[in-house]
Write a protein that holds these residues in place. Sequence first.
Motif, short mmCIF file in Angstrom:
data_model
loop_
_atom_site.label_atom_id
_atom_site.label_comp_id
_atom_site.label_asym_id
_atom_site.label_seq_id
_atom_site.Cartn_x
_atom_site.Cartn_y
_atom_site.Cartn_z
N VAL A 28 0.85 -1.19 0.00
CA VAL A 28 0.00 0.00 0.00
C VAL A 28 0.89 1.24 0.00
O VAL A 28 1.91 1.27 0.69
CB VAL A 28 -0.90 0.01 1.26
CG1 VAL A 28 -1.70 1.30 1.35
CG2 VAL A 28 -1.81 -1.20 1.26
N THR A 33 6.38 8.28 2.12
CA THR A 33 7.62 8.84 2.71
C THR A 33 8.47 7.76 3.39
O THR A 33 9.67 7.96 3.57
CB THR A 33 7.31 9.96 3.72
OG1 THR A 33 6.51 9.44 4.77
CG2 THR A 33 6.58 11.13 3.06
N ASP A 34 7.87 6.65 3.76
CA ASP A 34 8.64 5.47 4.18
C ASP A 34 8.80 4.52 3.01
O ASP A 34 9.90 4.06 2.72
CB ASP A 34 7.92 4.71 5.32
CG ASP A 34 8.17 5.32 6.68
OD1 ASP A 34 9.32 5.71 6.96
OD2 ASP A 34 7.21 5.40 7.47
N SER A 110 1.23 10.23 6.37
CA SER A 110 -0.03 10.03 7.11
C SER A 110 0.24 9.36 8.46
O SER A 110 1.28 8.71 8.65
CB SER A 110 -0.95 9.12 6.28
OG SER A 110 -0.32 7.87 6.08
N ASP A 123 6.67 8.19 15.88
CA ASP A 123 6.23 9.17 16.88
C ASP A 123 4.75 9.10 17.21
O ASP A 123 4.35 9.42 18.33
CB ASP A 123 6.58 10.59 16.40
CG ASP A 123 8.05 10.90 16.59
OD1 ASP A 123 8.58 10.61 17.68
OD2 ASP A 123 8.68 11.42 15.65
#
Length: 290
Positions: A28, A33-34, A110, A123
Motif C-alpha cells: 500500500v 515517505t517510508d 499520514s 512518533d
Amino acid sequence: MKWFDYARPYSIGEAVQLLSGAGDKARVLAGGTDLLVQLRADRKQAELVVDVKRIPEMNEIRYQPEKGLELGAAVPCYQIYRNPLLKEKYPALVDVASIIGGTQIQGRASIGGNLCNAAPSADSIPLLIALGVRCRIAGVDGEREVPVEQFCTGPGRSILKPGELLVSLQFPPPAPGKGACYIRFIPRNEMDIAVAGAGVGVELDNGLIRSARIALASVAPIPLYVPEAGAALAGSPASDDAIQRAADIAKEAAKPITDMRGTVDYRRHLCGVLVRRALHAAIRRAKETR
Ligand SMILES: Cc1cc2nc3c(=O)[nH]c(=O)nc-3n(C[C@H](O)[C@H](O)[C@H](O)COP(=O)(O)OP(=O)(O)OC[C@H]3O[C@@H](n4cnc5c(N)ncnc54)[C@H](O)[C@@H]3O)c2cc1C
C-alpha cells in the motif's frame, strides 16, 4: 529502484481486491515517505503498489461529538495540524502531526502510514495507544477492529495479513477532564529518529486520576504499551509523587538497546524523564478542558 506495477483504486473494495490478488507482493502507498525510501534502498520489495490517496474514506476527517474522530488512514499530517476542530478537540494529535519530518514530509505523510510502517521509533504510535485508538481494517472477507496496542508485532511488522488494509483510526470522543501529550527526545529539532518518546493519556475526576494510559517509543522492538504504569495512577491524586511512581514503572518496563543514538542506561533514564513531563503536561491539559 526496481520496476513495479502501480494501481490507484477509488474504493476500499477495489483496493482489497487488488491487494489480495497480489498477496505479499503488493504494498500500500499512502504518502510514500517510508515506502519509496525503502523500495529505493531495496529494503522492501513490491511487484504492485496500490496508491490509496484517491479512496475517499481513507482521506477524510470525520468528527461526531458522541462517537469521536474517525481519521482516514491516508490523511496527511498537514491536514491534521491545520484543522481548527482537531486543534481544539485533539491537541496532542495535532502536536504529533507537526513533528513528523519537516514541511515537505508533512505534506504527504499520514498517521496511518506511520502506524503501518511499525517502526519502534514511530512518533504517533505511543500517542495513539495513550488515546485508546482502535484500528479499522478491511480485507476481502470484510472488516475487523483492533486496539492499536495490538497492531505492531515486531520492527516493521504488524497484524495486517496480505491483502488487508488499514482504513481508518477511531479516536474516542474528548471529554472534560481528559488530556494527552507526546514528548520525544531527539538530538536535533527535526528530521531525526527519537532516542526515546513517551505518549500519555489521563482522565481526571474531582482532582483524582480516574485512568491513565502510557506508552513508549524507541525503547523496545515495538512501541511499548505499559499498562501497569497507567494502573498505578488510577485512583491517585495528580500529585508529584504519584507521577514519579508511574514514571519509575515505565522506566523499568523499557527494554532499550545501545546504538549510536544512546545507551541502554541513557534511554531508560530518558523514559522516566519524558513520562514525568508528559504526565504533567497531559494533566495540565485535562484541567483546562473542565
Ligand atoms: C526525511 C524524513 C523524516 C521523517 N521524520 C519522521 C519523524 O520525525 N517521526 C516519524 O515517526 N517518522 C518520520 N519519518 C518516517 C515517515 O515519514 C512516517 O513514518 C510517515 O508517517 C509515513 O507515512 P506515509 O503516509 O508516508 O506512509 P507510506 O510510506 O505510504 O507507508 C508506510 C508503510 O505502511 C504501509 N501502509 C501505508 N498505509 C497503509 C494502509 N492504509 N494500510 C496498510 N498498509 C499501509 C506501506 O505499504 C508501507 O509499508 C520520516 C521520513 C523521512 C523520509
